[in-house]
Design a protein around this motif. Sequence first.
Motif, mmCIF file in Angstrom:
data_model
loop_
_atom_site.group_PDB
_atom_site.id
_atom_site.type_symbol
_atom_site.label_atom_id
_atom_site.label_comp_id
_atom_site.label_asym_id
_atom_site.label_seq_id
_atom_site.Cartn_x
_atom_site.Cartn_y
_atom_site.Cartn_z
ATOM 1 N N PRO A 86 -57.724 18.810 -14.799
ATOM 2 C CA PRO A 86 -58.298 17.583 -15.355
ATOM 3 C C PRO A 86 -59.513 17.140 -14.549
ATOM 4 O O PRO A 86 -59.645 17.458 -13.365
ATOM 5 C CB PRO A 86 -57.147 16.573 -15.247
ATOM 6 C CG PRO A 86 -56.203 17.127 -14.251
ATOM 7 C CD PRO A 86 -56.348 18.607 -14.318
ATOM 8 N N ALA A 111 -57.100 5.685 -13.856
ATOM 9 C CA ALA A 111 -58.018 6.613 -14.524
ATOM 10 C C ALA A 111 -57.611 8.061 -14.271
ATOM 11 O O ALA A 111 -57.657 8.903 -15.176
ATOM 12 C CB ALA A 111 -59.449 6.360 -14.054
ATOM 13 N N SER A 112 -57.197 8.353 -13.040
ATOM 14 C CA SER A 112 -56.743 9.717 -12.725
ATOM 15 C C SER A 112 -55.498 10.067 -13.515
ATOM 16 O O SER A 112 -55.343 11.188 -14.011
ATOM 17 C CB SER A 112 -56.467 9.851 -11.228
ATOM 18 O OG SER A 112 -57.650 9.687 -10.478
ATOM 19 N N ASP A 113 -54.584 9.090 -13.637
ATOM 20 C CA ASP A 113 -53.372 9.325 -14.424
ATOM 21 C C ASP A 113 -53.712 9.595 -15.887
ATOM 22 O O ASP A 113 -53.161 10.512 -16.507
ATOM 23 C CB ASP A 113 -52.451 8.118 -14.307
ATOM 24 C CG ASP A 113 -51.270 8.212 -15.260
ATOM 25 O OD1 ASP A 113 -50.381 9.040 -15.025
ATOM 26 O OD2 ASP A 113 -51.259 7.459 -16.260
ATOM 27 N N ALA A 123 -56.498 10.784 -17.079
ATOM 28 C CA ALA A 123 -57.126 12.101 -17.184
ATOM 29 C C ALA A 123 -56.079 13.208 -17.134
ATOM 30 O O ALA A 123 -56.158 14.197 -17.869
ATOM 31 C CB ALA A 123 -58.146 12.279 -16.057
ATOM 32 N N GLY A 124 -55.084 13.049 -16.270
ATOM 33 C CA GLY A 124 -54.032 14.055 -16.186
ATOM 34 C C GLY A 124 -53.217 14.150 -17.463
ATOM 35 O O GLY A 124 -52.900 15.243 -17.939
ATOM 36 N N ARG A 148 -62.094 14.694 -12.509
ATOM 37 C CA ARG A 148 -61.896 13.708 -11.467
ATOM 38 C C ARG A 148 -62.345 12.343 -11.958
ATOM 39 O O ARG A 148 -63.360 12.206 -12.645
ATOM 40 C CB ARG A 148 -62.678 14.082 -10.208
ATOM 41 C CG ARG A 148 -62.237 15.394 -9.589
ATOM 42 C CD ARG A 148 -63.028 15.676 -8.327
ATOM 43 N NE ARG A 148 -62.835 14.632 -7.326
ATOM 44 C CZ ARG A 148 -63.466 14.611 -6.155
ATOM 45 N NH1 ARG A 148 -64.339 15.574 -5.861
ATOM 46 N NH2 ARG A 148 -63.256 13.637 -5.290
ATOM 47 N N SER A 149 -61.592 11.324 -11.594
ATOM 48 C CA SER A 149 -61.967 9.979 -12.014
ATOM 49 C C SER A 149 -63.191 9.524 -11.231
ATOM 50 O O SER A 149 -63.400 9.936 -10.087
ATOM 51 C CB SER A 149 -60.809 9.009 -11.772
ATOM 52 O OG SER A 149 -60.544 8.906 -10.387
ATOM 53 N N GLU A 155 -58.903 3.309 -10.194
ATOM 54 C CA GLU A 155 -59.133 4.745 -9.999
ATOM 55 C C GLU A 155 -57.828 5.526 -10.177
ATOM 56 O O GLU A 155 -57.817 6.612 -10.770
ATOM 57 C CB GLU A 155 -59.710 4.996 -8.602
ATOM 58 C CG GLU A 155 -61.157 4.556 -8.449
ATOM 59 C CD GLU A 155 -61.702 4.915 -7.075
ATOM 60 O OE1 GLU A 155 -61.061 5.720 -6.364
ATOM 61 O OE2 GLU A 155 -62.765 4.388 -6.711
ATOM 62 N N PHE A 156 -56.730 4.977 -9.658
ATOM 63 C CA PHE A 156 -55.431 5.629 -9.814
ATOM 64 C C PHE A 156 -55.055 5.739 -11.294
ATOM 65 O O PHE A 156 -54.608 6.793 -11.761
ATOM 66 C CB PHE A 156 -54.369 4.832 -9.054
ATOM 67 C CG PHE A 156 -52.956 5.245 -9.366
ATOM 68 C CD1 PHE A 156 -52.434 6.429 -8.870
ATOM 69 C CD2 PHE A 156 -52.142 4.440 -10.154
ATOM 70 C CE1 PHE A 156 -51.130 6.812 -9.165
ATOM 71 C CE2 PHE A 156 -50.844 4.809 -10.455
ATOM 72 C CZ PHE A 156 -50.337 5.998 -9.955
ATOM 73 N N TYR A 177 -55.292 15.787 -20.143
ATOM 74 C CA TYR A 177 -55.387 17.230 -19.890
ATOM 75 C C TYR A 177 -54.134 17.950 -20.374
ATOM 76 O O TYR A 177 -54.213 18.998 -21.032
ATOM 77 C CB TYR A 177 -55.597 17.467 -18.399
ATOM 78 C CG TYR A 177 -55.590 18.923 -18.005
ATOM 79 C CD1 TYR A 177 -56.692 19.738 -18.271
ATOM 80 C CD2 TYR A 177 -54.484 19.494 -17.378
ATOM 81 C CE1 TYR A 177 -56.684 21.074 -17.910
ATOM 82 C CE2 TYR A 177 -54.473 20.831 -17.024
ATOM 83 C CZ TYR A 177 -55.580 21.618 -17.294
ATOM 84 O OH TYR A 177 -55.571 22.943 -16.964
ATOM 85 N N SER A 204 -65.648 7.317 -8.951
ATOM 86 C CA SER A 204 -65.416 6.427 -7.819
ATOM 87 C C SER A 204 -65.912 5.029 -8.180
ATOM 88 O O SER A 204 -67.029 4.843 -8.669
ATOM 89 C CB SER A 204 -66.152 6.933 -6.579
ATOM 90 O OG SER A 204 -66.052 5.980 -5.530
#
Length: 471
Positions: free
Chosen positions: A245, A270-272, A274-275, A247-248, A267-268, A278, A250
């Motif tokens: 996935p 957004a990363s979740d 994206a994962g 990267r979120s 950010e956390f 994916y 910054s």
Amino acid sequence: MSEYGHGGEERTFAALPPSQGTAFARTWWGLAWLKALEDTALDGQQLKAGRRHARAGAVGAVSVRPGRITAVVKDRDGTAYRSDVLVREFSEEEWERLLDLAVDSAGHIAALLDREMPPHLVEDAAAAGLDLLPGIGDLDPECGCEAWDHCPHTAALCYQVARLLDEDPFVLLLMRGRGERTLLDQLQARSTSRAARGGRGADDTPDTDDAGGAGGMPGVSAEEAYAAGFLLPPLPAPPVAPAAPGRSPSLDTETDPEPGVDPAALEFLASDAAGRAYRMLVEVLDAGAPGGAPVSVGSRTGIANGGGPRGGGTGAGGGVSTAPAAPLTVAQDAVRLATDSPAPWIAARLVSGSGRTRAEMDLATRAWRFGGAAALAVLEEEWTPDAEALAWAAARLAEAWEDDDRPVLRRAGGGRWTVVGAEAQLRLGEEGHWWPYLKSGARWSPAGPPDRDPATALATAFAAGPSGAGG
């Protein structure tokens, strides 16, 4: 597409560089142009030679004007020939009809401005007796080599023009007799005039036969749509999934965040997101592959409804659910996020936000790993199963053990049964699965995945033993 001449009703395009291995046309209208060429030419070998000339960059600057395209094409030995292809121009009356059709839909004009040929405009024009795209016999060759049919030079010119058409369908309209600027001016004048008359053309009258019901739009018959199928290119191959996935971004900037906004927490999240996106993409692509099948993702339980007396399961053990999952509550989503062992400060916020203690969150995340939201419901909620489910479970448990070895179960409330003399428990979920539990200190902890068969689920709890309680 490089263009160095654009005066009046003529446009001149610079010679295109050699191009090996790429298609001459990708758009449906570019492919229709090539089909007209290939249907018109009598000698396929001449077309092959023309493709070689075009790929080798042997076609010089291309001049496009009403009714004609022209270029100088060189043979391999350097001999140059002026080559022309004639296309029938529309009469003034035909252009009037086409312009009226174009202003009937704002989408037609928008597509042209976006350098696309709107298929409905082509269909409407054909229904009005105007063949906007050329057909068999419509590309008339003239070449200095004095060939009477399409030769390698005129064929190379047509293949090169297909590339130009791909980039700009106004090239085709210029061949039919109107340049882009003239055409847009006339369309604007017509649109303005129609708006002043209340949106109806000078000769327009309501036509109830063409309306698709009250407020409806005219349609296209299935027969016409099927007949035009050859114009459409095949669907592209599915994209290849990236290796991981993205990267979120910054959010640590020099600008102070708004009150109540935590950039690190965003950010956390957004990363979740994206994962999860994916995983969904990978599973959708896998489902479209030969022999693939869609599978559940993210917060879905991965357990199919049914089994035993409660539904039409297809065998023991958990199944894969393809039904859409219900949206998660805030408390459920906090458990899902905590399951991946986030940073301690995030875990602490999730515990607080979900209304659980640290110990309760540990049990909740353990349950989630075994079955998502369904497993969490079995851990934290109680319900009363019907008599049929209980009778079926009792019969199944009686069959699974000999009389001397059969465990004795005591009802513990709701859909829960505790094994007398052992630290094991069975819980029946509302989805129809039996979940194994073991005593961990003062609490009951999930001991493994569920099963439609209560005997199998209880055997899982026994096999897990004290270490399987996660305490």
